[in-house]
Design a protein around this motif. Structure first.
Motif, mmCIF file in Angstrom:
data_model
loop_
_atom_site.group_PDB
_atom_site.id
_atom_site.type_symbol
_atom_site.label_atom_id
_atom_site.label_comp_id
_atom_site.label_asym_id
_atom_site.label_seq_id
_atom_site.Cartn_x
_atom_site.Cartn_y
_atom_site.Cartn_z
ATOM 1 N N ASP A 197 0.846 -1.204 0.000
ATOM 2 C CA ASP A 197 0.000 0.000 0.000
ATOM 3 C C ASP A 197 0.880 1.253 0.000
ATOM 4 O O ASP A 197 0.679 2.187 0.782
ATOM 5 N N LEU A 198 1.861 1.233 -0.897
ATOM 6 C CA LEU A 198 2.898 2.264 -0.920
ATOM 7 C C LEU A 198 2.333 3.670 -1.054
ATOM 8 O O LEU A 198 2.783 4.603 -0.382
ATOM 9 N N ARG A 199 1.340 3.851 -1.892
ATOM 10 C CA ARG A 199 0.858 5.200 -2.178
ATOM 11 C C ARG A 199 0.084 5.815 -1.018
ATOM 12 O O ARG A 199 -0.200 7.013 -1.046
ATOM 13 N N SER A 200 -0.211 5.023 -0.019
ATOM 14 C CA SER A 200 -0.794 5.601 1.198
ATOM 15 C C SER A 200 0.300 6.138 2.114
ATOM 16 O O SER A 200 0.024 6.848 3.079
ATOM 17 N N LYS A 201 1.554 5.822 1.788
ATOM 18 C CA LYS A 201 2.681 6.210 2.632
ATOM 19 C C LYS A 201 3.541 7.316 2.034
ATOM 20 O O LYS A 201 4.224 8.041 2.754
ATOM 21 N N THR A 202 3.531 7.435 0.697
ATOM 22 C CA THR A 202 4.346 8.466 0.055
ATOM 23 C C THR A 202 3.819 8.775 -1.339
ATOM 24 O O THR A 202 3.240 7.906 -1.996
ATOM 25 N N ASN A 203 4.035 10.013 -1.762
ATOM 26 C CA ASN A 203 3.723 10.414 -3.134
ATOM 27 C C ASN A 203 4.993 10.590 -3.968
ATOM 28 O O ASN A 203 4.930 11.037 -5.112
ATOM 29 N N LEU A 204 6.140 10.248 -3.391
ATOM 30 C CA LEU A 204 7.404 10.429 -4.094
ATOM 31 C C LEU A 204 7.529 9.457 -5.273
ATOM 32 O O LEU A 204 7.019 8.333 -5.207
ATOM 33 N N PRO A 205 8.210 9.869 -6.339
ATOM 34 C CA PRO A 205 8.505 8.926 -7.421
ATOM 35 C C PRO A 205 9.316 7.751 -6.890
ATOM 36 O O PRO A 205 10.182 7.923 -6.021
ATOM 37 N N VAL A 206 9.036 6.577 -7.416
ATOM 38 C CA VAL A 206 9.805 5.374 -7.096
ATOM 39 C C VAL A 206 10.444 4.890 -8.389
ATOM 40 O O VAL A 206 9.754 4.414 -9.292
ATOM 41 N N ARG A 207 11.756 5.048 -8.474
ATOM 42 C CA ARG A 207 12.509 4.690 -9.681
ATOM 43 C C ARG A 207 13.325 3.435 -9.365
ATOM 44 O O ARG A 207 14.301 3.491 -8.627
ATOM 45 N N ALA A 208 12.921 2.318 -9.943
ATOM 46 C CA ALA A 208 13.514 1.026 -9.581
ATOM 47 C C ALA A 208 14.598 0.609 -10.561
ATOM 48 O O ALA A 208 14.476 0.817 -11.770
ATOM 49 N N TRP A 209 15.647 -0.013 -10.026
ATOM 50 C CA TRP A 209 16.782 -0.482 -10.825
ATOM 51 C C TRP A 209 16.930 -1.989 -10.655
ATOM 52 O O TRP A 209 16.504 -2.571 -9.672
ATOM 53 N N ASN A 210 17.555 -2.611 -11.643
ATOM 54 C CA ASN A 210 17.765 -4.054 -11.634
ATOM 55 C C ASN A 210 19.253 -4.359 -11.518
ATOM 56 O O ASN A 210 20.083 -3.442 -11.492
ATOM 57 N N THR A 211 19.606 -5.623 -11.453
ATOM 58 C CA THR A 211 21.006 -6.031 -11.348
ATOM 59 C C THR A 211 21.458 -6.693 -12.639
ATOM 60 O O THR A 211 20.640 -7.097 -13.475
ATOM 61 N N SER A 212 22.769 -6.833 -12.786
ATOM 62 C CA SER A 212 23.323 -7.392 -14.018
ATOM 63 C C SER A 212 22.914 -8.844 -14.238
ATOM 64 O O SER A 212 22.941 -9.342 -15.370
ATOM 65 N N GLY A 213 22.526 -9.544 -13.167
ATOM 66 C CA GLY A 213 22.061 -10.911 -13.339
ATOM 67 C C GLY A 213 20.788 -11.003 -14.151
ATOM 68 O O GLY A 213 20.500 -12.034 -14.780
ATOM 69 N N PHE A 214 20.001 -9.930 -14.162
ATOM 70 C CA PHE A 214 18.748 -9.889 -14.909
ATOM 71 C C PHE A 214 18.824 -8.961 -16.118
ATOM 72 O O PHE A 214 18.029 -9.093 -17.045
ATOM 73 N N GLU A 215 19.738 -8.010 -16.084
ATOM 74 C CA GLU A 215 19.953 -7.103 -17.217
ATOM 75 C C GLU A 215 21.459 -6.991 -17.453
ATOM 76 O O GLU A 215 22.130 -6.142 -16.857
ATOM 77 N N PRO A 216 22.014 -7.854 -18.295
ATOM 78 C CA PRO A 216 23.466 -7.836 -18.514
ATOM 79 C C PRO A 216 23.941 -6.542 -19.165
ATOM 80 O O PRO A 216 23.153 -5.789 -19.746
ATOM 81 N N PHE A 217 25.250 -6.325 -19.066
ATOM 82 C CA PHE A 217 25.900 -5.194 -19.711
ATOM 83 C C PHE A 217 26.717 -5.678 -20.901
ATOM 84 O O PHE A 217 27.267 -6.785 -20.884
ATOM 85 N N TYR A 218 26.800 -4.842 -21.940
ATOM 86 C CA TYR A 218 27.661 -5.125 -23.085
ATOM 87 C C TYR A 218 29.074 -5.442 -22.576
ATOM 88 O O TYR A 218 29.553 -4.766 -21.671
ATOM 89 N N PRO A 219 29.742 -6.464 -23.111
ATOM 90 C CA PRO A 219 29.383 -7.297 -24.264
ATOM 91 C C PRO A 219 28.658 -8.592 -23.916
ATOM 92 O O PRO A 219 28.556 -9.473 -24.766
ATOM 93 N N ASP A 220 28.168 -8.725 -22.700
ATOM 94 C CA ASP A 220 27.405 -9.904 -22.307
ATOM 95 C C ASP A 220 26.103 -9.953 -23.114
ATOM 96 O O ASP A 220 25.336 -8.991 -23.111
ATOM 97 N N THR A 221 25.871 -11.046 -23.797
ATOM 98 C CA THR A 221 24.675 -11.178 -24.635
ATOM 99 C C THR A 221 23.629 -12.087 -23.981
ATOM 100 O O THR A 221 22.764 -12.635 -24.660
ATOM 101 N N GLY A 222 23.707 -12.245 -22.665
ATOM 102 C CA GLY A 222 22.755 -13.085 -21.954
ATOM 103 C C GLY A 222 21.341 -12.549 -22.019
ATOM 104 O O GLY A 222 21.091 -11.421 -22.452
#
Length: 258
Positions: A197-222
């Motif tokens: 129930d996040l929006r009952s606690k804050t109106n701030l933007p929530v900008r979420a990031w992932n890790t390289s295990g799920f979003e690889p970086f070049y030159p990893d083609t996973g």
């Protein structure tokens, strides 16, 4: 859902390079995300890791190199054919500003500057980046973030008008910080949206990031994990930082470079 290019188009291009940022700006992104550190001679450079080993052909701590020495390191970039080789360099923050400013002014592209000062406490970094942003006239286009709560607080103390985001792995930790100190956004790990129930606690933007295990970086083609944006919106997430903004957005027909 707002889409930010995490270290640029960092699956298709080497992360935190001019090539990655230019590629990202060809899409209708909300902004780009990048990381800054200081060289031995106190120049601001754009690189994520405290060591150069993973992303360049060098070895050692960023803070132990002068800018000239860092510029001699090579970063391999994609080429048009087999057997070809091409390289780029670690950019300075000013080189990135020179590239991206036209997209900021014309298309409203924002720049999230992460101060990489948790492991190495670069004294004076906050003053340096605030002054540089002001000199380039980019104050309205910058968000500052850090995993170092002291740095986030210091930026606000020095200039209460700046926009800041607190970085932490669980969302609950970001929210706890926001309950005690002024901050303009929460930047948690996309797998750790642990507040109901996040929006009952804050109106701030929530900008979420992932890790390289799920979003690889070049030159990893996973394989890349593509998000269910509707589910994230239901959870209260407003933005994502992604290595693959091109998977979420269609290329713009008109860009600031035209």
């Amino acid at each position: 859902m707002k889409i930010w290019a995490h270290r640029g188009c960092s699956y298709a291009c080497p992360e935190n390079t001019l090539q990655a940022f230019k590629a990202a700006c060809q899409y209708p992104i909300t902004g780009i995300e990048l990381d800054i550190q200081l060289t031995k001679d106190r120049k601001m450079v754009v690189i994520h890791d405290e060591k150069v080993d993973r992303t360049t052909d060098g070895t050692g701590q960023v803070c132990d190199f002068t800018l000239e020495e860092l510029k001699n390191l090579k970063i391999a970039v994609p080429t048009s054919g087999p057997g070809e080789s091409a390289y780029t360099q670690i950019p300075t923050i000013e080189e990135v500003f020179e590239l991206v400013k036209p997209y900021c002014l014309k298309n409203g592209v924002l720049i999230n500057i992460e101060l990489k000062n948790s492991q190495v406490r670069y004294e004076g970094m906050e003053d340096m980046i605030l002054e540089t942003v002001s000199r380039w006239g980019l104050e309205n286009y910058i968000v500052y973030s850090s995993f170092n709560p002291q740095s986030v607080r210091l930026l606000k103390e020095k200039n209460p008008s700046v926009k800041t985001g607190i970085l932490a792995t669980p969302l609950s930790e970001c929210l706890s910080f926001a309950e005690k100190y002024p901050v303009d956004a929460l930047h948690p790990n996309i797998k750790k949206i642990d507040v109901e129930d996040l929006r009952s606690k804050t109106n701030l933007p929530v900008r979420a990031w992932n890790t390289s295990g799920f979003e690889p970086f070049y030159p990893d083609t996973g394989a890349v994990e593509i998000q269910n944006l509707e589910e994230l919106v239901k959870a209260g997430v407003t933005d994502i930082f992604t290595n693959v903004p091109e998977r979420y957005l269609q290329k713009s027909h008109e860009t600031a470079a035209n």
